[in-house]
Motif scaffolding. Structure first.
Motif, PDB file in Angstrom:
ATOM      1  N   PRO A 119       0.811  -1.215   0.000  1.00 21.67           N
ATOM      2  CA  PRO A 119       0.000   0.000   0.000  1.00 21.67           C
ATOM      3  C   PRO A 119       0.848   1.271   0.000  1.00 21.67           C
ATOM      4  O   PRO A 119       1.890   1.345   0.656  1.00 21.67           O
ATOM      5  CB  PRO A 119      -0.812  -0.119   1.290  1.00 21.67           C
ATOM      6  CG  PRO A 119      -0.869  -1.588   1.566  1.00 21.67           C
ATOM      7  CD  PRO A 119       0.451  -2.118   1.103  1.00 21.67           C
ATOM      8  N   SER A 120       0.372   2.257  -0.742  1.00 19.05           N
ATOM      9  CA  SER A 120       1.070   3.533  -0.841  1.00 19.05           C
ATOM     10  C   SER A 120       0.585   4.536   0.191  1.00 19.05           C
ATOM     11  O   SER A 120       1.166   5.618   0.327  1.00 19.05           O
ATOM     12  CB  SER A 120       0.850   4.123  -2.244  1.00 19.05           C
ATOM     13  OG  SER A 120      -0.545   4.285  -2.504  1.00 19.05           O
ATOM     14  N   SER A 121      -0.479   4.188   0.937  1.00 20.51           N
ATOM     15  CA  SER A 121      -1.094   5.097   1.892  1.00 20.51           C
ATOM     16  C   SER A 121      -1.726   4.291   3.015  1.00 20.51           C
ATOM     17  O   SER A 121      -2.191   3.167   2.781  1.00 20.51           O
ATOM     18  CB  SER A 121      -2.171   5.939   1.192  1.00 20.51           C
ATOM     19  OG  SER A 121      -3.008   6.614   2.111  1.00 20.51           O
ATOM     20  N   PRO A 122      -1.793   4.841   4.222  1.00 21.96           N
ATOM     21  CA  PRO A 122      -2.499   4.133   5.297  1.00 21.96           C
ATOM     22  C   PRO A 122      -4.018   4.185   5.165  1.00 21.96           C
ATOM     23  O   PRO A 122      -4.724   3.515   5.923  1.00 21.96           O
ATOM     24  CB  PRO A 122      -2.035   4.863   6.562  1.00 21.96           C
ATOM     25  CG  PRO A 122      -1.665   6.230   6.097  1.00 21.96           C
ATOM     26  CD  PRO A 122      -1.098   6.041   4.716  1.00 21.96           C
ATOM     27  N   ALA A 123      -4.533   4.973   4.227  1.00 19.08           N
ATOM     28  CA  ALA A 123      -5.973   4.983   3.983  1.00 19.08           C
ATOM     29  C   ALA A 123      -6.402   3.636   3.412  1.00 19.08           C
ATOM     30  O   ALA A 123      -5.596   2.881   2.871  1.00 19.08           O
ATOM     31  CB  ALA A 123      -6.341   6.104   3.020  1.00 19.08           C
ATOM     32  N   GLY A 124      -7.682   3.333   3.535  1.00 18.98           N
ATOM     33  CA  GLY A 124      -8.202   2.082   2.988  1.00 18.98           C
ATOM     34  C   GLY A 124      -9.160   1.418   3.947  1.00 18.98           C
ATOM     35  O   GLY A 124      -9.921   2.079   4.657  1.00 18.98           O
ATOM     36  N   LEU A 125      -9.107   0.095   3.988  1.00 20.09           N
ATOM     37  CA  LEU A 125     -10.042  -0.675   4.797  1.00 20.09           C
ATOM     38  C   LEU A 125      -9.568  -0.785   6.245  1.00 20.09           C
ATOM     39  O   LEU A 125      -8.443  -1.220   6.500  1.00 20.09           O
ATOM     40  CB  LEU A 125     -10.219  -2.073   4.208  1.00 20.09           C
ATOM     41  CG  LEU A 125     -11.283  -2.953   4.868  1.00 20.09           C
ATOM     42  CD1 LEU A 125     -12.686  -2.428   4.574  1.00 20.09           C
ATOM     43  CD2 LEU A 125     -11.156  -4.405   4.373  1.00 20.09           C
ATOM     44  N   PHE A 126     -10.422  -0.402   7.177  1.00 16.83           N
ATOM     45  CA  PHE A 126     -10.197  -0.691   8.594  1.00 16.83           C
ATOM     46  C   PHE A 126     -10.759  -2.075   8.895  1.00 16.83           C
ATOM     47  O   PHE A 126     -10.089  -2.913   9.463  1.00 16.83           O
ATOM     48  CB  PHE A 126     -10.843   0.390   9.459  1.00 16.83           C
ATOM     49  CG  PHE A 126     -10.533   0.284  10.918  1.00 16.83           C
ATOM     50  CD1 PHE A 126      -9.231   0.420  11.374  1.00 16.83           C
ATOM     51  CD2 PHE A 126     -11.539   0.060  11.846  1.00 16.83           C
ATOM     52  CE1 PHE A 126      -8.937   0.331  12.728  1.00 16.83           C
ATOM     53  CE2 PHE A 126     -11.259  -0.028  13.200  1.00 16.83           C
ATOM     54  CZ  PHE A 126      -9.955   0.101  13.640  1.00 16.83           C
ATOM     55  N   HIS A 127     -12.006  -2.312   8.515  1.00 13.71           N
ATOM     56  CA  HIS A 127     -12.528  -3.679   8.498  1.00 13.71           C
ATOM     57  C   HIS A 127     -13.783  -3.767   7.640  1.00 13.71           C
ATOM     58  O   HIS A 127     -14.483  -2.788   7.415  1.00 13.71           O
ATOM     59  CB  HIS A 127     -12.815  -4.222   9.913  1.00 13.71           C
ATOM     60  CG  HIS A 127     -13.839  -3.469  10.711  1.00 13.71           C
ATOM     61  ND1 HIS A 127     -13.554  -2.878  11.908  1.00 13.71           N
ATOM     62  CD2 HIS A 127     -15.173  -3.244  10.504  1.00 13.71           C
ATOM     63  CE1 HIS A 127     -14.636  -2.301  12.406  1.00 13.71           C
ATOM     64  NE2 HIS A 127     -15.636  -2.515  11.571  1.00 13.71           N
ATOM     65  N   LEU A 128     -14.017  -4.941   7.115  1.00 10.35           N
ATOM     66  CA  LEU A 128     -15.307  -5.289   6.536  1.00 10.35           C
ATOM     67  C   LEU A 128     -16.090  -5.997   7.630  1.00 10.35           C
ATOM     68  O   LEU A 128     -15.503  -6.650   8.492  1.00 10.35           O
ATOM     69  CB  LEU A 128     -15.148  -6.146   5.284  1.00 10.35           C
ATOM     70  CG  LEU A 128     -14.397  -7.489   5.397  1.00 10.35           C
ATOM     71  CD1 LEU A 128     -15.306  -8.613   5.840  1.00 10.35           C
ATOM     72  CD2 LEU A 128     -13.751  -7.828   4.057  1.00 10.35           C
ATOM     73  N   ALA A 129     -17.402  -5.858   7.610  1.00  4.80           N
ATOM     74  CA  ALA A 129     -18.209  -6.348   8.734  1.00  4.80           C
ATOM     75  C   ALA A 129     -19.296  -7.297   8.237  1.00  4.80           C
ATOM     76  O   ALA A 129     -20.221  -6.892   7.539  1.00  4.80           O
ATOM     77  CB  ALA A 129     -18.839  -5.181   9.491  1.00  4.80           C
ATOM     78  N   ILE A 130     -19.144  -8.562   8.600  1.00  6.00           N
ATOM     79  CA  ILE A 130     -20.076  -9.603   8.176  1.00  6.00           C
ATOM     80  C   ILE A 130     -21.153  -9.756   9.244  1.00  6.00           C
ATOM     81  O   ILE A 130     -20.866 -10.032  10.406  1.00  6.00           O
ATOM     82  CB  ILE A 130     -19.316 -10.915   7.935  1.00  6.00           C
ATOM     83  CG1 ILE A 130     -18.343 -10.728   6.761  1.00  6.00           C
ATOM     84  CG2 ILE A 130     -20.284 -12.064   7.670  1.00  6.00           C
ATOM     85  CD1 ILE A 130     -17.426 -11.907   6.521  1.00  6.00           C
TER      86      ILE A 130
END
Length: 285
Positions: free
Chosen positions: A62-73
């Motif tokens: 990854p080029s950045s810390p942005a993105g997915l924290f979690h997906l929630a099922i």
């Protein structure tokens, strides 16, 4: 399910991965999803014909810390959450936390490539606490021993057929800017604010999208091909809701891709617009 009883809710989440075989096995065996389709560079998992997770081979760091924290099922009931917990314990699946959020009960873990996962169940909306009309959420300790005592004794056969993707929680660079996008641009309602986090939803749900800056304050946009979140679906309940959101996408600089309307938030988190039930045919103009 409360999460689905809204004009827009979350559909499938697509992850870009390094190890397709290993990640497919994890979401099948540890999480309990069924393998719906498998190609040379992709895998599709879910329940029945409902897609919850898509995995795409070919990622870079990854080029950045942005993105997915979690997906929630989202599981249908507390008993289902207990059964999943019993399966995780028996299988040696590493867990990272468990919380009572007042509106829900959740167990947290990560997949082998570090993507966060929440497995949770909702309390009935009538039991959600409020103060002066405003929804209350918290992060209290969830007693796993008490939960585990509710599990059945049968061998685990995977998550129930009613299981769905309940929400996504994203890492962003600024919560004010994130609210401006998800609320002002896309029209979701801000339901709750924590220090450094905001929770937004459609139709009065506690949250379909959460954003935080806990480890990503000031983050720059993600780049194409970054490992982790590739996109997530914002699923319209019907053609009317689809067309309304489609107009919002285009007005805010989104486009019509081969897969459907798409827009990215300020950190490059891509949102794909789709519609619940393939029988509903939205306008494309």
């Amino acid at each position: 399910m409360e999460a689905l009883d809204a004009p827009w809710h979350i559909g499938a989440v697509t992850l870009r991965v390094f190890d397709l075989a290993g990640m497919t096995a994890f979401y099948r065996d540890a999480i309990g999803l069924s393998l719906i389709d498998r190609g040379e560079t992709s895998a599709v998992l879910g329940v029945g014909s409902t897609v919850l997770v898509r995995l795409v081979q070919g990622a870079r760091q990854p080029s950045s810390p942005a993105g997915l924290f979690h997906l929630a099922i989202l599981l249908p009931s507390r008993r289902d959450l207990a059964d999943w917990l019993a399966h995780a314990v028996a299988s040696g699946v590493p867990l990272e936390g468990a919380s009572d959020h007042l509106v829900s009960e959740a167990i947290y873990l990560s997949d082998p490539e570090g993507n966060g996962i929440e497995i949770y169940r909702d309390r009935p909306r009538s039991a959600w606490p409020r103060r002066d009309g405003a929804l209350l959420m918290a992060t209290d300790r969830l007693d796993l021993n008490t939960l585990l005592a509710e599990a059945g004794q049968r061998a685990y056969a995977g998550v129930p057929s009613e299981t769905r993707m309940g929400h996504v929680h994203l890492r962003v660079g600024d919560t004010t800017a994130a609210e401006a996008f998800y609320s002002d641009v896309l029209g979701l309602d801000v339901m709750v604010r924590y220090p450094g986090a905001s929770f937004l939803a459609s139709g009065g749900y506690h949250h379909h999208v959460a954003v935080n800056v806990w480890n990503s304050r000031g983050a720059k946009p993600r780049e194409a091909g970054d490992a982790g979140l590739e996109s997530f679906e914002l699923m319209a309940q019907d053609a009317t809701a689809y067309n309304a959101m489609h107009a919002r996408f285009l007005s805010a600089g989104g486009s019509n891709s081969a897969e459907g309307p798409v827009i990215a938030d300020p950190w490059g988190n891509r949102i794909m617009l789709t519609v619940a039930a393939a029988r509903l045919k939205p306008l494309q103009g």
